[in-house]
Design an enzyme around this catalytic site. Structure first.
Site, short mmCIF file in Angstrom:
data_model
loop_
_atom_site.label_atom_id
_atom_site.label_comp_id
_atom_site.label_asym_id
_atom_site.label_seq_id
_atom_site.Cartn_x
_atom_site.Cartn_y
_atom_site.Cartn_z
N ILE A 193 0.67 -1.30 0.01
CA ILE A 193 -0.16 0.04 -0.07
C ILE A 193 0.89 1.45 -0.13
O ILE A 193 0.55 2.24 -0.25
CB ILE A 193 -1.03 0.04 1.11
CG1 ILE A 193 -0.16 0.14 2.50
CG2 ILE A 193 -1.79 -1.12 1.07
CD1 ILE A 193 -1.07 0.43 3.51
N ASP A 194 2.10 1.24 0.20
CA ASP A 194 2.82 2.37 0.65
C ASP A 194 3.37 3.13 -0.69
O ASP A 194 3.74 4.18 -0.73
CB ASP A 194 4.24 1.97 1.29
CG ASP A 194 4.12 1.54 2.63
OD1 ASP A 194 2.82 1.67 3.13
OD2 ASP A 194 4.99 0.77 3.05
N ARG A 248 -15.10 20.97 14.46
CA ARG A 248 -13.97 20.33 14.86
C ARG A 248 -12.76 20.21 14.04
O ARG A 248 -12.77 20.36 12.87
CB ARG A 248 -14.11 19.00 15.60
CG ARG A 248 -14.78 18.81 16.86
CD ARG A 248 -15.11 17.45 17.46
NE ARG A 248 -15.58 17.58 18.73
CZ ARG A 248 -16.36 16.25 19.25
NH1 ARG A 248 -16.55 15.39 18.47
NH2 ARG A 248 -17.09 16.55 20.45
N GLY A 278 1.93 4.26 5.59
CA GLY A 278 2.92 4.58 4.62
C GLY A 278 4.40 4.28 5.11
O GLY A 278 5.19 4.57 4.10
O1 F6P Z 1 4.29 -1.64 4.51
C1 F6P Z 1 2.85 -1.53 4.58
C2 F6P Z 1 2.82 -0.99 6.27
O2 F6P Z 1 1.20 -1.16 6.16
C3 F6P Z 1 3.15 0.40 6.33
O3 F6P Z 1 2.28 1.26 5.85
C4 F6P Z 1 3.03 0.23 7.95
O4 F6P Z 1 4.02 1.10 8.51
C5 F6P Z 1 3.48 -1.36 8.27
O5 F6P Z 1 3.29 -1.87 7.04
C6 F6P Z 1 2.73 -1.87 9.54
O6 F6P Z 1 3.17 -3.16 9.48
P1 F6P Z 1 2.49 -4.32 10.63
O7 F6P Z 1 1.24 -4.74 9.98
O8 F6P Z 1 3.49 -5.32 10.69
O9 F6P Z 1 2.30 -3.55 11.86
#
Ligand code: F6P
Length: 323
Positions: free
Chosen positions: A127-128, A163, A171
């Site tokens: 998704i990043d 608000r 990300g």
């Molecule tokens: O790399 C995808 C991602 O969703 C990042 O955006 C996020 O920082 C990380 O993975 C979270 O990882 P986890 O699901 O291991 O906490």
């Protein structure tokens, strides 16, 4: 190339299933037997391989998550782990491997090559949207649409109560999700890791909004920025500007789930097929991508070297439109 394997690794992303389907169906079309490795690099080390047929991937193009599961695997990042994984691939007589994931997956796939000569091809799925060598990664379009839907709902309640909301989006250390979704929701400001947070300017924007009787304000905060996340920014802002009643929402893993958008399904299908074609053409240690609507190949080491740069023109849009 008679037997190939496919696995998903790292954080899941909507469209992973569509990519698996494309790899399996295109492998079958080309007379190649396809195996799924369950649980990513963990399954590779444990010999967790399953034979995949056309029917096994029916009805998954629309499903979020990954039917063959995923992990983050510290155990694989050791010489012993890699040698074990190579041994298992050789036992299964695998001629080539398709890795569906993000930068961590491709970094590990590149490191693995020093212990194992079996070719790997990567399909960018995170998704990043932080990889060099493709305009978009699979999952990004769905994630930003999820953010937009969620923030539209927040805007309704923010507006009713006059608000100010700080909304934190995912990300990792990239601001792509934050930037694009901030434009999509008409946010008053966006804070991303790629640019230094100008607190004075943020306070100025809020003050100006208050003076022209704006009934709500939405600030999108990327999780990885030096600002320290939405809660910290909200605290800092409150000490200087307390006119709006303030709330914080962290969207979290909601951004990783859900049915992929049509764009993500199409990217996943094109890239999955291109990955099989790449292996059959003798390519290795490369990521397939789409740039300007054309399939391109980028060596793993370049795809992960630096983040997809932020377009300064897009960053300026939020500033122009909130003025
Ligand atoms: O790399 C995808 C991602 O969703 C990042 O955006 C996020 O920082 C990380 O993975 C979270 O990882 P986890 O699901 O291991 O906490």
């Amino acid at each position: 190339m008679k037997r190939i394997a496919v696995f998903t690794s790292g954080g899941d992303a909507p469209g992973m299933n569509a990519a698996i389907r494309a790899v399996v169906r295109s492998g079958i079309y080309n007379g190649v037997q396809v195996f799924g490795i369950v649980l990513g690099f963990e399954g590779m080390m444990d010999g967790n391989f399953i034979s995949m047929g056309a029917e096994g991937v029916s009805n998954i193009i629309q499903r979020g998550g990954t039917i063959i599961k995923t992990t983050r695997s510290p155990r694989f990042h050791t010489k012993d782990g890699m040698l074990l994984a190579c041994d298992q691939l050789q036992k299964q007589e695998i001629d080539g491997v398709i890795a569906i994931g993000g930068d961590g997956t491709f970094r590990a796939s590149e490191d693995f090559h020093q212990y194992c000569s079996i070719p790997f091809i990567g399909v960018p799925c995170t998704i990043d949207n932080d990889l060099t060598g493709t305009d978009y990664t699979i999952g990004y379009d769905t994630a930003i649409n999820t953010v937009v839907q969620a923030v539209d709902k927040i805007r309704d309640t923010a507006d009713s109560h006059n608000r100010l909301f700080f909304v934190e989006v995912m990300g990792h250390d990239s601001g792509q999700i934050a930037l694009m979704s901030s434009i999509g929701v008409g946010a008053e400001a966006v804070l991303i890791p790629e640019s230094v947070t100008d607190m004075e300017h943020l306070l100025y924007v809020l003050d100006k909004g208050w003076n022209r009787k704006k009934s709500s304000c939405i600030i999108i905060v990327a999780e990885g920025g030096e600002s320290g996340g939405a809660y910290k920014v909200a605290e800092k802002v409150k000490t200087h500007f307390d006119r709006y009643d303030t709330r914080v929402t962290v969207l979290g893993h909601i951004q990783r789930g859900g049915s992929p958008t049509c764009a993500d399904r199409v990217y996943a299908t094109r890239l999955g097929v291109a990955a099989v074609d790449a292996l059959l053409a003798g390519r290795k240690q490369e990521m397939v991508g789409i740039i300007n609507n054309q399939i391109v190949y980028t060596p793993f080491k370049n795809a992960i070297k630096q983040h997809q740069p932020i377009d300064p023109g897009l960053l300026k849009l939020t500033a122009i439109l909130s003025s």
